[in-house]
Structure formats: structure tokens, C-alpha cells
Design a protein around this motif. Structure first.
Motif, short mmCIF file in Angstrom:
data_model
loop_
_atom_site.label_atom_id
_atom_site.label_comp_id
_atom_site.label_asym_id
_atom_site.label_seq_id
_atom_site.Cartn_x
_atom_site.Cartn_y
_atom_site.Cartn_z
N LEU A 20 0.83 -1.19 0.00
CA LEU A 20 0.00 0.00 0.00
C LEU A 20 0.87 1.25 0.00
N SER A 21 0.39 2.27 -0.67
CA SER A 21 1.07 3.56 -0.66
C SER A 21 0.09 4.62 -0.20
N CYS A 22 0.63 5.65 0.41
CA CYS A 22 -0.19 6.79 0.84
C CYS A 22 0.58 8.05 0.49
N VAL A 26 0.96 18.10 0.81
CA VAL A 26 1.35 19.06 1.83
C VAL A 26 2.09 20.20 1.16
N ARG A 27 2.30 21.24 1.94
CA ARG A 27 2.93 22.42 1.37
C ARG A 27 4.37 22.14 0.97
N THR A 28 5.11 21.48 1.86
CA THR A 28 6.51 21.15 1.58
C THR A 28 6.85 19.81 2.18
N SER A 29 7.97 19.24 1.78
CA SER A 29 8.43 17.98 2.38
C SER A 29 8.70 18.15 3.85
N ILE A 73 6.22 -0.98 7.72
CA ILE A 73 5.89 0.40 7.35
C ILE A 73 7.19 1.14 7.05
N SER A 74 7.12 2.03 6.08
CA SER A 74 8.28 2.86 5.76
C SER A 74 7.77 4.20 5.21
N ARG A 75 8.66 5.15 5.16
CA ARG A 75 8.28 6.45 4.62
C ARG A 75 9.43 7.05 3.84
N ASP A 76 9.07 7.87 2.86
CA ASP A 76 10.05 8.61 2.08
C ASP A 76 9.66 10.08 2.19
N ASN A 77 10.35 10.80 3.04
CA ASN A 77 9.99 12.20 3.28
C ASN A 77 10.30 13.09 2.09
N LYS A 79 9.42 12.22 -0.90
CA LYS A 79 8.29 12.00 -1.81
C LYS A 79 6.95 12.19 -1.11
N ASN A 80 6.99 12.57 0.17
CA ASN A 80 5.76 12.77 0.95
C ASN A 80 4.87 11.52 0.89
#
Length: 125
Positions: A20-22, A26-29, A73-77, A79-80
Motif C-alpha cells: 500500500l502507498s499513501c 502538503v505544502r513542503t516535504s 511500514i516505511s516512509r520517504d519524506n 516524496k511525501n
């Protein structure tokens, strides 16, 4: 204001995998990195439950016991975007999965300010 859009749900056989992706608008990273991101799910006839969360920088993660060792779970800040890799799926994982953002709390105590619209995950036996 944060808008969250999930994708990647679908139908899979037991033992299979989904990612899954989310994506967050947002205004900026830098704005995205101010939020703890989490995934919740709601199965038919049940209340929405916490599944997993990742801290602001991505250095810490938390999982409900039923998915430990199977979900990541992981995140790429840059790519928001936050991801949920789900392996060894079981029929009891069938639910609508929601992405959520909370600027204050981390983990199962999250009370998100923002929610996505949800994406259906169905695991057949």
C-alpha cells in the motif's frame, strides 16, 4: 491542511503480498516530516483498529501484535509518501486500510488529525 490518498489495495490469496502507498499533499516535504504517519484498518462489523505507525524521521516503528513480522511500514519524506508492505497475508487481514497523520503522538495512542479515504484489501482463503 494535509490530504492523504491511498493506493495499492486489491484481492490476493492467503500467503500473498500487497504494498500500500499513501501520498500526502502538503505544502513542503518539511511539512510532511512533522507528522507521524500510521495505518489503521476496519474489518466488516468491527471498529477501526491501529495497525502500525512510523515516527517523524522514520527511525522508529510500532506494530500491533497480529501483524508483527509480516507487515513493514516505511516512509520517504522526499516524496511525501508512506508505504505498507504486507506479506504472508491472512484472511483475517481483510479490511479497509486507512492512512493517517498525527503531528503529536506516535504509536497506538495516535489520534490522527487527517485520514485518507481508505483502500480495500481482501485476502481469500
Amino acid at each position: 491542511q494535509v490530504q492523504l490518498v491511498e493506493s495499492g489495495g486489491g484481492l490476493v490469496q492467503a500467503g500473498g503480498s500487497l504494498r500500500l502507498s499513501c501520498a500526502a499533499s502538503v505544502r513542503t516535504s518539511r511539512t510532511f516530516s512533522r507528522y507521524v504517519m500510521g495505518w489503521f484498518r476496519q474489518a466488516p462489523g468491527k471498529e477501526r483498529e491501529f495497525v502500525t505507525a512510523i515516527s517523524w524521521s522514520g527511525g522508529s516503528t510500532s506494530y500491533v501484535d497480529s501483524v508483527k513480522g509480516r507487515f513493514t511500514i516505511s516512509r520517504d519524506n522526499t516524496k511525501n509518501t508512506v508505504y505498507l508492505q504486507m506479506n504472508s497475508l491472512k484472511p483475517e487481514d481483510t479490511a479497509v486500510y486507512y492512512c493517517a497523520a498525527d503531528p503529536r503522538a506516535y504509536g497506538s495512542v495516535m489520534k490522527p488529525d487527517y485520514w485518507g479515504q481508505g483502500t480495500q484489501v481482501t485476502v481469500s482463503s
